[in-house]
Design a protein around this motif. Structure first.
Motif, PDB file in Angstrom:
ATOM      1  N   MET A   1       0.759  -1.355   0.308  1.00  0.00           N
ATOM      2  CA  MET A   1      -0.100   0.108  -0.042  1.00  0.00           C
ATOM      3  C   MET A   1       0.491   1.317  -0.127  1.00  0.00           C
ATOM      4  SD  MET A   1      -3.616  -0.806  -0.444  1.00  0.00           S
ATOM      5  CE  MET A   1      -2.853  -2.194  -1.249  1.00  0.00           C
ATOM      6  N   SER A   2       1.791   0.812   0.670  1.00  0.00           N
ATOM      7  CA  SER A   2       3.029   2.530   0.246  1.00  0.00           C
ATOM      8  C   SER A   2       3.442   2.508  -0.663  1.00  0.00           C
ATOM      9  CB  SER A   2       4.288   2.050   1.901  1.00  0.00           C
ATOM     10  OG  SER A   2       5.161   3.148   1.268  1.00  0.00           O
ATOM     11  N   ASP A   3       3.621   0.988  -1.880  1.00  0.00           N
ATOM     12  CA  ASP A   3       4.169   1.332  -2.477  1.00  0.00           C
ATOM     13  C   ASP A   3       3.047   2.177  -3.586  1.00  0.00           C
ATOM     14  OD1 ASP A   3       7.281   0.603  -2.107  1.00  0.00           O
ATOM     15  OD2 ASP A   3       6.580  -1.486  -2.891  1.00  0.00           O
ATOM     16  N   ARG A   4       2.063   1.834  -3.345  1.00  0.00           N
ATOM     17  CA  ARG A   4       0.725   1.848  -4.542  1.00  0.00           C
ATOM     18  C   ARG A   4       0.776   3.536  -4.066  1.00  0.00           C
ATOM     19  NH1 ARG A   4      -2.467  -1.845  -6.975  1.00  0.00           N
ATOM     20  NH2 ARG A   4      -1.489  -3.900  -6.002  1.00  0.00           N
ATOM     21  N   GLY A   5       1.150   4.675  -3.130  1.00  0.00           N
ATOM     22  CA  GLY A   5       0.809   5.751  -2.282  1.00  0.00           C
ATOM     23  C   GLY A   5      -0.394   6.148  -2.007  1.00  0.00           C
ATOM     24  N   VAL A   6      -0.741   4.849  -1.175  1.00  0.00           N
ATOM     25  CA  VAL A   6      -2.322   5.540  -0.473  1.00  0.00           C
ATOM     26  C   VAL A   6      -1.689   5.278   0.841  1.00  0.00           C
ATOM     27  CG1 VAL A   6      -4.056   4.050  -0.438  1.00  0.00           C
ATOM     28  CG2 VAL A   6      -3.863   3.255  -2.236  1.00  0.00           C
ATOM     29  N   LEU A   7      -0.981   4.261   1.191  1.00  0.00           N
ATOM     30  CA  LEU A   7      -0.593   4.940   3.029  1.00  0.00           C
ATOM     31  C   LEU A   7       0.789   4.972   2.625  1.00  0.00           C
ATOM     32  CD1 LEU A   7      -2.404   1.604   4.931  1.00  0.00           C
ATOM     33  CD2 LEU A   7      -3.325   4.420   4.738  1.00  0.00           C
ATOM     34  N   ASN A   8       1.097   6.237   3.422  1.00  0.00           N
ATOM     35  CA  ASN A   8       3.065   6.567   3.557  1.00  0.00           C
ATOM     36  C   ASN A   8       2.998   6.752   5.081  1.00  0.00           C
ATOM     37  OD1 ASN A   8       2.992   7.855   1.290  1.00  0.00           O
ATOM     38  ND2 ASN A   8       1.378   9.280   1.520  1.00  0.00           N
ATOM     39  N   GLY A   9       4.457   6.809   5.226  1.00  0.00           N
ATOM     40  CA  GLY A   9       4.750   6.944   6.576  1.00  0.00           C
ATOM     41  C   GLY A   9       4.934   8.554   6.932  1.00  0.00           C
TER      42      GLY A   9
END
Length: 620
Positions: free
Chosen positions: A58-66
């Motif tokens: 989901m981070s790779d997809r830009g949906v959830l970030n840190g």
């Protein structure tokens, strides 16, 4: 968060049964995880973490970030506003600024308004007294997510077997009546499941890790051409959304192309660390920008670093006890033994060696001979002797410490723990209960400073300011005492410091003449033991102190500061109601403690009483 386990529980149909049932895999949403190889992006999500692959995808997809500190905070709760944002971003919906207000509790200027308005068909609203409410800052519930995903995927609820819910979940009544049909459809289609203990926990909130997992399921399964209801717009939106491709790299590219870039605002508010405390005024900030507070769950003092949000247990107050001793002189009788002569003698033979000269040779020679001697006869005589000795004797023992406040002394660089003992046992007396106040220096985590003699009715006064190496002030409202830290003696004074609002600048002390959310700043005169108001009435909701300034936060989100040195007032170019602030998590701040911490004019730490967390506002 309790990890969902992949335990298969089959519900079998008997020959005599007329009700349809289906096989249910508990933790089914954890099946078919992304199979790519990912590098660890977030320091708090190691490869061994149960949701590592989902979060990475989901981070790779830009949906959830840190977060800028390199963490993901997988166990943080997700609000309804936050889920609206990540769901609509994941779906690739066109996000537009709203032109009219739909929900009574969502202003069109709120950061989440575009996402909430876009997601309004998927996340249910609430109606009360004829008005519609979205409740953006409340946690997103498991049943909310089930409803949203079913609608988002376009699954039909026709024929969904709600009668299976009581057989599958012992707590099926936790699911709202209107949501049960969607929960049944979500389970049939593998979007969500229950827990290994046979519960669904419909009213439980979800975490960021769970959100990543559920959204992965939405990416992987379902027909993107299905529609929710008969709304054509939903069909169009879903078509842009979630493909059933097996090539995850293509999915990632498609999703990233649909991400809407947001305008970066000059300030950001984010979670610093979770904390459970009764009153933010009783937390403290040291000169190294560490926050100390007392957790009301275990009565321990915790330390939070403002620089990176790390939290650690600093001091365990439950291990405290105190014995009051004094030196006492006591006479003791000791038994002694003496050797005395009886007056009688006895003869004994003894060999002696003498030296003489040989008459013929003139040489010295030794001659041994036996002689008889008389020696006195002795005996042991026992007697008693009285001695006076000094020793430390316990005259009182205090137990069951109740911590009230941790306070940083910036004059002497010390950390004080303020509280009282509930139980007292005095020598030779029956145990008694009360509130016996102590202040400890826990800078080195061991040294006791002194015991403050209890002031009748005022056992719980917090420390407000340190005067010098010998005195500090405890104060609450209109009651103030100057405490001698050497001998614990106290003296009532007329200083007015309000609620933990003392400010020391040079040799002058300042405080509020009001209480709660309004009051004027007063300057205290030690020579006259009185105070004088130096400002008009100030209205505020929370305050902070830094150097010679009071900082005030108002419910409208504005922050201004006032210097006691020249009474100059400065409005800061910050508004916590999102005019120039991005909210990375937890949404807008509605309720914060009466005191906040000032790092500098661009950095503040607030305690969010709703979310039970310290949150930091800083410049991006």
């Amino acid at each position: 968060m309790k990890k969902l386990l992949s335990i298969v529980m089959l519900i079998c149909i008997t020959a005599s049964s007329l009700t349809s049932v289906y096989a249910v895999d508990y933790g089914e949403e954890l099946q078919n995880a992304p199979i790519k190889t990912y590098e660890q992006k977030f320091s708090d999500v190691p490869e061994s973490y149960w949701a590592f692959a989902y979060i990475a995808e989901m981070s790779d997809r830009g949906v959830l970030n840190g977060y800028p500190d390199g963490k993901f905070y997988p166990d943080s709760q997700v609000t309804r506003a936050e889920f609206a944002k990540i769901m609509t971003k994941a779906a690739g919906f066109s996000i537009a600024e709203p032109t009219m207000q739909i929900f009574s509790d969502v202003q069109i200027t709120d950061w989440y308004a575009p996402y909430v308005h876009t997601a309004k068909e998927y996340l249910s609203a609430y109606t009360q007294n004829g008005s519609s409410y979205y409740l953006p800052n409340t946690p997103a519930l498991r049943e909310d997510i089930a409803v949203a995903l079913v609608k988002l995927k376009g699954y039909s609820t026709t024929g969904a077997d709600m009668t299976a819910l009581p057989r599958m979940f012992s707590d099926y009544q936790s699911i709202s009546e209107n949501a049960k049909i969607y929960v049944a459809a979500a389970i049939e289609n593998g979007l969500i499941s229950g827990y290994e203990d046979g519960t669904f926990k419909g009213q439980n909130s979800i975490t960021r890790a769970e959100a990543a997992t559920l959204l992965w399921r939405a990416y992987q399964y379902g027909n993107a051409n299905k529609t929710y209801g008969n709304t054509p717009n939903n069909s169009n939106q879903n078509t842009n959304n979630i493909n059933n491709n097996t090539d995850t790299s293509n999915n990632s590219q498609t999703a990233n192309n649909n991400i809407i870039e947001e305008v970066k605002k000059p300030y950001v508010i984010k979670k610093l660390a979770s904390a459970d405390l009764d009153n933010s005024s009783l937390a403290t900030l040291d000169d190294d920008n560490n926050i100390f507070y007392i957790d009301k769950g275990d009565n321990c003092v915790y330390k939070i670093s403002v620089s990176n949000g790390s939290k650690s247990k600093y001091f365990d107050t439950t291990k405290l006890s105190y014995k009051k001793t004094e030196e006492q002189e006591n006479d003791i009788v000791e038994e002694v033994t003496e050797i005395v002569e009886t007056g009688e003698y006895e003869e004994i033979e003894e060999e002696i060696t003498e030296t003489t000269v040989d008459e013929e040779t003139g040489e010295e020679i030794e001659i041994t001979k036996t002689v008889t001697k008389q020696v006195p006869i002795t005996k042991e005589v026992k007697g008693h002797e009285i001695k006076t000795i000094a020793e430390e004797v316990t005259i009182a023992e205090y137990t069951s410490f109740v911590p009230l406040q941790v306070f940083y002394d910036n004059v002497n660089d010390k950390l004080f723990l303020n509280g009282y003992y509930e139980n007292l046992v005095k020598a030779g007396k029956s145990p008694q209960t009360g509130e016996y106040q102590f202040i400890y220096d826990i800078t080195s985590k061991s040294e006791k400073v002194h015991c403050i003699p209890r002031c009748d009715y005022y056992h719980d006064l917090p420390i407000t300011v340190v005067l010098n190496s010998s005195y500090l002030i405890v104060s609450s409202g209109y009651i103030s005492f100057k405490i001698n830290v050497i001998d614990g003696s106290s003296e009532r004074i007329s200083m007015l410091l309000g609620w933990v609002s003392g400010l020391k600048y040079g040799n002058d002390l300042y405080g509020f003449s009001g209480n709660g959310h309004d009051g004027c700043i007063c300057q205290y005169d030690f020579s006259k033991d009185n105070y004088e108001s130096i400002t008009d009435n100030i209205y505020y909701n929370s305050f902070g102190i830094k150097d010679d300034c009071y900082y005030f936060w108002k419910r409208d989100g504005s922050i201004f500061k006032m210097s006691v040195r020249n009474l100059m007032t400065t409005a800061l170019d910050i508004n916590t109601k999102s005019e120039n602030v991005d909210f990375e998590d937890m949404g807008n701040m509605q309720n914060i403690g009466i005191k906040f911490f000032v790092i500098d004019d661009d950095t503040f730490v607030f305690y969010d009483t709703n979310m039970k967390a310290f949150r930091i506002l800083e410049k991006q």
